[in-house]
Design a protein around this motif. Structure first.
Motif, PDB file in Angstrom:
ATOM      1  N   GLU A 119       0.655  -1.373  -0.087  1.00 14.49           N
ATOM      2  CA  GLU A 119       0.117  -0.041   0.127  1.00 14.49           C
ATOM      3  C   GLU A 119       0.841   1.271  -0.085  1.00 14.49           C
ATOM      4  N   MET A 120       2.073   1.229   0.186  1.00 19.10           N
ATOM      5  CA  MET A 120       3.062   2.219   0.369  1.00 19.10           C
ATOM      6  C   MET A 120       3.145   2.841  -1.060  1.00 19.10           C
ATOM      7  N   PRO A 121       2.779   4.099  -1.247  1.00 17.52           N
ATOM      8  CA  PRO A 121       2.860   4.757  -2.589  1.00 17.52           C
ATOM      9  C   PRO A 121       4.426   5.084  -3.037  1.00 17.52           C
ATOM     10  N   ARG A 122       4.782   4.876  -4.075  1.00 18.25           N
ATOM     11  CA  ARG A 122       6.222   5.393  -4.746  1.00 18.25           C
ATOM     12  C   ARG A 122       6.077   6.775  -4.884  1.00 18.25           C
ATOM     13  N   ALA A 123       7.411   7.383  -4.669  1.00 14.28           N
ATOM     14  CA  ALA A 123       7.601   8.835  -4.718  1.00 14.28           C
ATOM     15  C   ALA A 123       7.406   9.267  -6.274  1.00 14.28           C
ATOM     16  N   ASP A 124       7.572   8.389  -7.101  1.00 14.10           N
ATOM     17  CA  ASP A 124       7.594   8.927  -8.592  1.00 14.10           C
ATOM     18  C   ASP A 124       6.129   8.470  -9.147  1.00 14.10           C
ATOM     19  N   SER A 173       6.400  13.405   2.813  1.00 13.23           N
ATOM     20  CA  SER A 173       6.301  12.841   1.497  1.00 13.23           C
ATOM     21  C   SER A 173       4.777  12.228   1.133  1.00 13.23           C
ATOM     22  N   PHE A 174       4.065  12.029   2.149  1.00 10.92           N
ATOM     23  CA  PHE A 174       2.865  11.541   1.972  1.00 10.92           C
ATOM     24  C   PHE A 174       1.721  12.459   1.389  1.00 10.92           C
ATOM     25  N   ARG A 175       2.125  13.714   1.728  1.00  8.87           N
ATOM     26  CA  ARG A 175       1.156  14.718   1.160  1.00  8.87           C
ATOM     27  C   ARG A 175       1.423  14.962  -0.422  1.00  8.87           C
ATOM     28  N   LEU A 176       0.297  15.052  -1.129  1.00  9.74           N
ATOM     29  CA  LEU A 176       0.510  15.250  -2.411  1.00  9.74           C
ATOM     30  C   LEU A 176       0.335  16.743  -2.669  1.00  9.74           C
ATOM     31  N   ALA A 177      -0.535  17.362  -1.798  1.00 13.73           N
ATOM     32  CA  ALA A 177      -0.689  18.925  -2.183  1.00 13.73           C
ATOM     33  C   ALA A 177      -1.307  19.498  -0.759  1.00 13.73           C
ATOM     34  N   THR A 178      -0.890  20.544  -0.346  1.00 13.27           N
ATOM     35  CA  THR A 178      -1.442  21.083   0.951  1.00 13.27           C
ATOM     36  C   THR A 178      -2.032  22.585   0.512  1.00 13.27           C
ATOM     37  N   THR A 208      -3.807  13.494   0.636  1.00  9.77           N
ATOM     38  CA  THR A 208      -2.781  12.360   0.826  1.00  9.77           C
ATOM     39  C   THR A 208      -3.273  11.182   0.188  1.00  9.77           C
ATOM     40  N   ARG A 209      -2.183  10.151  -0.103  1.00  5.34           N
ATOM     41  CA  ARG A 209      -2.498   9.051  -0.772  1.00  5.34           C
ATOM     42  C   ARG A 209      -1.855   7.965   0.012  1.00  5.34           C
ATOM     43  N   PRO A 256      -8.802   2.337  -8.083  1.00  6.97           N
ATOM     44  CA  PRO A 256      -8.410   0.890  -8.141  1.00  6.97           C
ATOM     45  C   PRO A 256      -6.951   0.708  -7.419  1.00  6.97           C
ATOM     46  N   GLY A 257      -6.307   1.642  -7.228  1.00  8.31           N
ATOM     47  CA  GLY A 257      -4.999   1.443  -6.372  1.00  8.31           C
ATOM     48  C   GLY A 257      -5.340   2.109  -4.943  1.00  8.31           C
ATOM     49  N   SER A 258      -4.374   2.776  -4.525  1.00  7.54           N
ATOM     50  CA  SER A 258      -4.413   3.505  -3.011  1.00  7.54           C
ATOM     51  C   SER A 258      -5.578   4.665  -3.005  1.00  7.54           C
ATOM     52  N   PRO A 259      -6.338   4.556  -1.814  1.00  6.92           N
ATOM     53  CA  PRO A 259      -7.371   5.724  -1.833  1.00  6.92           C
ATOM     54  C   PRO A 259      -6.795   7.031  -1.603  1.00  6.92           C
ATOM     55  N   TYR A 260      -7.292   8.002  -1.827  1.00 11.45           N
ATOM     56  CA  TYR A 260      -7.177   9.661  -1.697  1.00 11.45           C
ATOM     57  C   TYR A 260      -7.880  10.071  -0.682  1.00 11.45           C
TER      58      TYR A 260
END
Length: 222
Positions: A74-79, A100-105, A117-118, A190-194
């Motif tokens: 479940e750990m998202p990749r940085a890229d 690094s878990f934050r996609l945006a603030t 977050t993802r 289909p992948g990680s929740p947001y």
């Protein structure tokens, strides 16, 4: 040892030393072709990946202390590019991400903050975690809908928010219980929740709610 025996021995040692230097040096400080060939056949060093903390990818240490444990899958990749896109309200300001878990603030007028977050964990686990951060807030209000084929669960919590400090009795310090509100949207892909979580003073969150609803309505799978 006689000089007659010593001279051939010295000559042999000189020849051996010269051969060793020729094998590893071409006279300009560079390895000879034989040495370079030996090095090229050696196993390559393993490459780091974005799943490796040394490469800058997120780790469980970046999660909040009370976040449900995550499976490594479940750990998202940085890229890893976000699987969804959304439109940011014009009067919201982007802010640096604290981990690094934050996609945006985004900062909203009046002092609210929306984090994107993802990560993993079930919808129920994350709602329970958010509710535990409030005191005497009652049960969270939830609603489920579909946005462009994606299941979205919205959550509302209003009450005294615990900022994390404790008094001598182990209870939340009164000065750290502030009247706040939380409005969140959990988007299942289909992948990680947001997770889109808006937190701030009750009035600021209420004022930003129409913009928040507009952002959620704009979510589009990529």
């Amino acid at each position: 040892m006689s000089r007659r025996l010593l001279a051939p021995l010295v000559a042999a040692l000189v020849l051996v030393a010269a051969a060793m230097l020729a094998a590893f040096d071409d006279g300009y400080g560079r390895p000879s072709s034989a040495a370079a060939s030996a090095r090229s056949s050696a196993p390559a060093e393993p490459e780091t990946t974005d799943d490796d903390p040394a490469s800058g990818g997120p780790t469980e240490d970046d999660l909040p202390p009370d976040h449900p444990p995550l499976d490594p899958a479940e750990m998202p990749r940085a890229d890893e590019a976000p699987a969804i896109a959304w439109k940011v309200p014009a009067d919201w300001k982007e802010s640096p991400n604290p981990n690094s878990f934050r996609l945006a603030t985004y900062l909203t007028p009046g002092g609210g903050e929306l984090s994107v977050t993802r990560a993993g964990g079930s919808t129920e686990e994350n709602i329970a975690r958010w509710a535990s951060q409030f005191v005497d807030a009652g049960a969270p209000r939830t609603q489920t809908k579909t946005v462009r084929g994606l299941r979205v669960t919205t959550v509302e919590i209003v009450g005294l928010y615990d900022t994390g400090s404790m008094d001598m009795s182990g209870q939340a310090a009164e000065a750290d219980l502030v009247d706040q509100a939380l409005v969140a949207a959990i988007v299942n892909t289909p992948g990680s929740p947001y997770f889109f979580k808006l937190l701030g003073p009750r009035r600021a969150v209420a004022a930003a709610r129409p913009s928040f609803d507009g952002l959620v309505a704009s979510i589009t799978p990529r």
